[in-house]
Design a protein around this motif. Structure first.
Motif, PDB file in Angstrom:
ATOM      1  N   CYS A   1       0.848  -1.196   0.000  1.00  0.00           N
ATOM      2  CA  CYS A   1       0.000   0.000   0.000  1.00  0.00           C
ATOM      3  C   CYS A   1       0.883   1.245   0.000  1.00  0.00           C
ATOM      4  O   CYS A   1       1.902   1.288   0.698  1.00  0.00           O
TER       5      CYS A   1
ATOM      6  N   ASN B   1      -7.451   1.138   1.389  1.00  0.00           N
ATOM      7  CA  ASN B   1      -8.256   2.241   1.905  1.00  0.00           C
ATOM      8  C   ASN B   1      -8.992   1.900   3.192  1.00  0.00           C
ATOM      9  O   ASN B   1      -9.728   2.741   3.711  1.00  0.00           O
TER      10      ASN B   1
ATOM     11  N   THR C   1     -13.670   2.347   9.224  1.00  0.00           N
ATOM     12  CA  THR C   1     -12.525   2.442   8.321  1.00  0.00           C
ATOM     13  C   THR C   1     -11.202   2.287   9.054  1.00  0.00           C
ATOM     14  O   THR C   1     -10.282   1.648   8.572  1.00  0.00           O
TER      15      THR C   1
END
Length: 138
Positions: A70, A88, A99
């Motif tokens: 990432c 993400n 998240t």
């Protein structure tokens, strides 16, 4: 008798319930526990052969640097880590969501539904028999 400094778990907390951990009574020839934790509450939840735990996955992902693909690491909270499948979002343990693993996933209202109990005082999960886990001697 390794200390945390001697035992490199890649920053992942020691997991008595790991699929990679032997049960307390494995290899016993007299019915007595062979492995004994510093905290006796773990004796009946050591090791299991049902599935890898969150910490098992986290350790393997850290060992093989899976999240390093990432472009940036997310500010994951509560032990979460950047998902190597979707950069993400964070991979969260069973007790957090969102998240960044910022939201408690378990509340008193839904605790019964998932048949789990989390004791934050000892930072350990104890699963009861209603959720399909096959804990040795539990």
């Amino acid at each position: 008798q390794l200390t945390d400094e001697d035992n490199d778990n890649f920053g992942v907390p020691y997991d008595y319930g790991s699929d990679l951990h032997y049960g307390a009574y494995d290899f016993s020839i007299n019915g007595q526990a062979v492995l004994v934790a510093n905290d006796p509450d773990y004796i009946n939840t050591m090791g299991q052969r049902k599935t890898l735990t969150f910490n098992d996955y986290k350790m393997v992902n850290t060992l093989y640097e899976c999240s390093d693909k990432c472009p940036k690491q997310l500010p994951c909270q509560n032990g979460g880590y950047t998902s190597p499948k979707n950069c993400n979002v964070c991979v969260c343990n069973d007790f957090y969501s969102g998240t960044y693993c910022e939201k408690p996933a378990l509340t008193p209202e839904n605790l019964t539904a998932v048949n789990s109990l989390f004791n934050t005082g000892y930072n350990k999960a104890i699963y009861n028999s209603g959720n399909g886990y096959n804990w040795d001697m539990f």
